[in-house]
Design a protein around this motif. Structure first.
Motif, mmCIF file in Angstrom:
data_model
loop_
_atom_site.group_PDB
_atom_site.id
_atom_site.type_symbol
_atom_site.label_atom_id
_atom_site.label_comp_id
_atom_site.label_asym_id
_atom_site.label_seq_id
_atom_site.Cartn_x
_atom_site.Cartn_y
_atom_site.Cartn_z
ATOM 1 N N PRO A 130 10.443 -0.644 -11.060
ATOM 2 C CA PRO A 130 11.021 -0.911 -9.745
ATOM 3 C C PRO A 130 10.155 -0.360 -8.614
ATOM 4 C CG PRO A 130 12.191 0.888 -10.819
ATOM 5 C CD PRO A 130 11.237 0.322 -11.842
ATOM 6 N N ASP A 131 10.308 -0.920 -7.427
ATOM 7 C CA ASP A 131 9.578 -0.436 -6.258
ATOM 8 C C ASP A 131 10.027 0.979 -5.900
ATOM 9 O OD1 ASP A 131 8.212 -2.819 -6.012
ATOM 10 O OD2 ASP A 131 9.679 -3.697 -4.639
ATOM 11 N N PRO A 132 9.134 1.777 -5.310
ATOM 12 C CA PRO A 132 9.509 3.162 -4.988
ATOM 13 C C PRO A 132 10.662 3.255 -3.991
ATOM 14 C CG PRO A 132 7.403 2.575 -3.985
ATOM 15 C CD PRO A 132 7.733 1.491 -4.951
ATOM 16 N N GLU A 133 10.762 2.283 -3.067
ATOM 17 C CA GLU A 133 11.838 2.334 -2.073
ATOM 18 C C GLU A 133 13.218 2.195 -2.693
ATOM 19 O OE1 GLU A 133 8.080 1.029 -0.090
ATOM 20 O OE2 GLU A 133 9.188 0.387 -1.877
ATOM 21 N N SER A 134 13.287 1.629 -3.910
ATOM 22 C CA SER A 134 14.586 1.457 -4.568
ATOM 23 C C SER A 134 15.031 2.714 -5.314
ATOM 24 C CB SER A 134 14.519 0.286 -5.553
ATOM 25 O OG SER A 134 13.664 0.590 -6.656
ATOM 26 N N ASP A 243 -2.244 8.487 0.349
ATOM 27 C CA ASP A 243 -1.167 8.357 1.327
ATOM 28 C C ASP A 243 -0.544 6.964 1.295
ATOM 29 O OD1 ASP A 243 -3.431 7.211 2.422
ATOM 30 O OD2 ASP A 243 -3.582 8.626 4.085
ATOM 31 N N ASP A 244 -0.908 6.139 0.310
ATOM 32 C CA ASP A 244 -0.190 4.920 -0.050
ATOM 33 C C ASP A 244 0.487 5.161 -1.397
ATOM 34 O OD1 ASP A 244 -1.074 3.538 2.194
ATOM 35 O OD2 ASP A 244 -2.833 2.725 1.161
ATOM 36 N N TRP A 245 1.565 4.408 -1.674
ATOM 37 C CA TRP A 245 2.282 4.585 -2.930
ATOM 38 C C TRP A 245 1.378 4.280 -4.130
ATOM 39 C CZ3 TRP A 245 6.475 7.261 -3.395
ATOM 40 C CH2 TRP A 245 7.438 7.280 -2.389
ATOM 41 N N LEU A 246 1.427 5.170 -5.134
ATOM 42 C CA LEU A 246 0.743 4.984 -6.408
ATOM 43 C C LEU A 246 1.746 5.166 -7.530
ATOM 44 C CD1 LEU A 246 -2.444 7.126 -5.682
ATOM 45 C CD2 LEU A 246 -2.357 4.626 -5.800
ATOM 46 N N CYS A 247 1.599 4.381 -8.580
ATOM 47 C CA CYS A 247 2.477 4.505 -9.741
ATOM 48 C C CYS A 247 1.711 5.220 -10.850
ATOM 49 C CB CYS A 247 2.934 3.134 -10.228
ATOM 50 S SG CYS A 247 4.182 3.211 -11.530
ATOM 51 N N TYR A 248 2.242 6.361 -11.269
ATOM 52 C CA TYR A 248 1.614 7.198 -12.296
ATOM 53 C C TYR A 248 2.324 6.918 -13.616
ATOM 54 C CZ TYR A 248 -0.598 11.611 -13.921
ATOM 55 O OH TYR A 248 -1.359 12.562 -14.570
ATOM 56 N N TYR A 267 -1.839 3.404 -10.735
ATOM 57 C CA TYR A 267 -1.929 2.041 -10.232
ATOM 58 C C TYR A 267 -1.474 1.989 -8.776
ATOM 59 C CZ TYR A 267 -2.186 0.323 -15.091
ATOM 60 O OH TYR A 267 -2.558 0.071 -16.389
ATOM 61 N N THR A 268 -2.103 1.109 -7.980
ATOM 62 C CA THR A 268 -1.553 0.786 -6.679
ATOM 63 C C THR A 268 -0.307 -0.069 -6.898
ATOM 64 O OG1 THR A 268 -2.759 -1.307 -6.405
ATOM 65 C CG2 THR A 268 -3.895 0.722 -5.743
ATOM 66 N N ARG A 269 0.472 -0.252 -5.839
ATOM 67 C CA ARG A 269 1.682 -1.061 -6.006
ATOM 68 C C ARG A 269 1.340 -2.529 -6.256
ATOM 69 N NH1 ARG A 269 5.406 0.232 -1.336
ATOM 70 N NH2 ARG A 269 6.693 -1.245 -2.455
ATOM 71 N N ASP A 270 0.087 -2.920 -6.038
ATOM 72 C CA ASP A 270 -0.365 -4.273 -6.364
ATOM 73 C C ASP A 270 -0.893 -4.373 -7.793
ATOM 74 O OD1 ASP A 270 0.233 -5.159 -3.783
ATOM 75 O OD2 ASP A 270 -1.744 -4.568 -3.035
ATOM 76 N N GLY A 271 -0.821 -3.276 -8.554
ATOM 77 C CA GLY A 271 -1.221 -3.317 -9.952
ATOM 78 C C GLY A 271 -2.686 -3.062 -10.206
ATOM 79 N N VAL A 272 -3.405 -2.506 -9.234
ATOM 80 C CA VAL A 272 -4.824 -2.200 -9.415
ATOM 81 C C VAL A 272 -4.969 -0.803 -10.005
ATOM 82 C CG1 VAL A 272 -7.051 -1.898 -8.274
ATOM 83 C CG2 VAL A 272 -5.480 -3.686 -7.497
#
Length: 292
Positions: A130-134, A243-248, A267-272
């Protein structure tokens, strides 16, 4: 910069002592920690910054391998001695030793590279995250003392949101050796890539061993639980902004003999995929047979 992020950046603003013998010598402070011990991610990030100060500006750190040797004392400054091991056409290698009271607390080797072109592929970001804002913002765990509450809610320079929920007093949901955590710095850092990479190393040490505990349903508040980072490997694949959202995304592949191993990917929120991590830690639980 003020607040908890400013406190982190202040620790990364090392002082060059001007000493030029066989090593370059820097010093730096520690930020507050509830148990009085230097946070491992802090001395890791500082050691990277010290090494970075000795290489050409166009060379960025792409990998580190470090060993945590002794606990550090937050009341004392830390001395960083950098050995310029090698400078080639594309790569530079440095060794950083971090000292307190004349004894090493961390030993690290770092490699730096001039940006280059080459083949490209990556492991995909897991689906269904899920997105971090959720996800809810972190709150102080019920039952935590004042120092722990401050650590969770006021003193962390990163907003960190567990996809499967935190695990301070209890571990909810499936007993699995994997988890995902969204994270972002609590403020802007600027455009200096060396600071973003050092800050990523800092935050990489926060939750990396949690999948070991989650697999066995062991919360942080378990009486007698003892955990310590032993070594840390990290690879930066691309430029990154913390300072942008990253998924660990983290997974423990082994636990036994009082140790556990976990791998992580950012990963960045775009999956990079921007960085990868591996850490082994000491994990000692009273009567481990109770947890399976």
């Amino acid at each position: 910069m003020t607040g908890q992020l400013g406190e982190l950046l202040a620790t990364l603003d090392l002082v060059d002592t001007g000493a030029r013998t066989s090593e370059d010598i820097f010093t730096g402070p520690s930020h507050w920690a509830p148990n009085g011990r230097v946070f491992g991610g802090q001395v890791l990030a500082q050691s990277i910054v010290a090494a970075d100060r000795t290489v050409e500006a166009e060379r960025q750190v792409h990998s580190i391998h470090g060993y945590f040797l002794r606990p550090g004392d937050v009341r004392l400054p830390i001395t960083f001695a950098v050995d310029r091991i090698h400078d080639g056409r594309s790569f530079s290698t440095r060794r950083t030793q971090a000292y307190q009271n004349g004894l090493p607390i961390l030993s690290l080797i770092a490699s730096f590279q001039i940006a280059d072109a080459g083949l490209e592929h990556q492991a995909p970001m897991p689906e269904g995250i899920p997105d971090p804002e959720s996800l809810p913002e972190p709150e102080a765990p019920v039952g935590a003392d004042d120092a722990e509450s401050a650590l969770w809610t006021k003193r962390r320079p990163f907003d960190m949101r567990h996809v499967s929920g935190t695990m301070y007093l209890s571990v909810d949901g499936e007993r699995t050796p994997r988890q995902a955590v969204w994270l972002r710095a609590r403020g802007e850092i600027g455009d200096r890539q060396e600071l973003h990479r050092a800050a990523l190393a800092y935050v990489s040490d926060y939750t990396i061993l949690e999948p070991i505990l989650r697999a066995h349903g062991i919360p942080w508040a378990t009486p007698g639980l003892k955990i310590a980072s032993l070594d840390h490997g990290m690879w930066w694949h691309r430029d990154v902004r913390v300072d942008d959202w990253l998924c660990y995304v983290q997974e423990s592949t082994f636990a036994g003999g009082g140790r556990g191993l976990t791998h992580g990917r950012f990963y960045t929120r775009d999956g990079v995929l921007v960085a990868s991590v591996a850490q082994e830690g000491m994990v000692r639980v009273p009567d481990p047979s109770r947890f399976g």
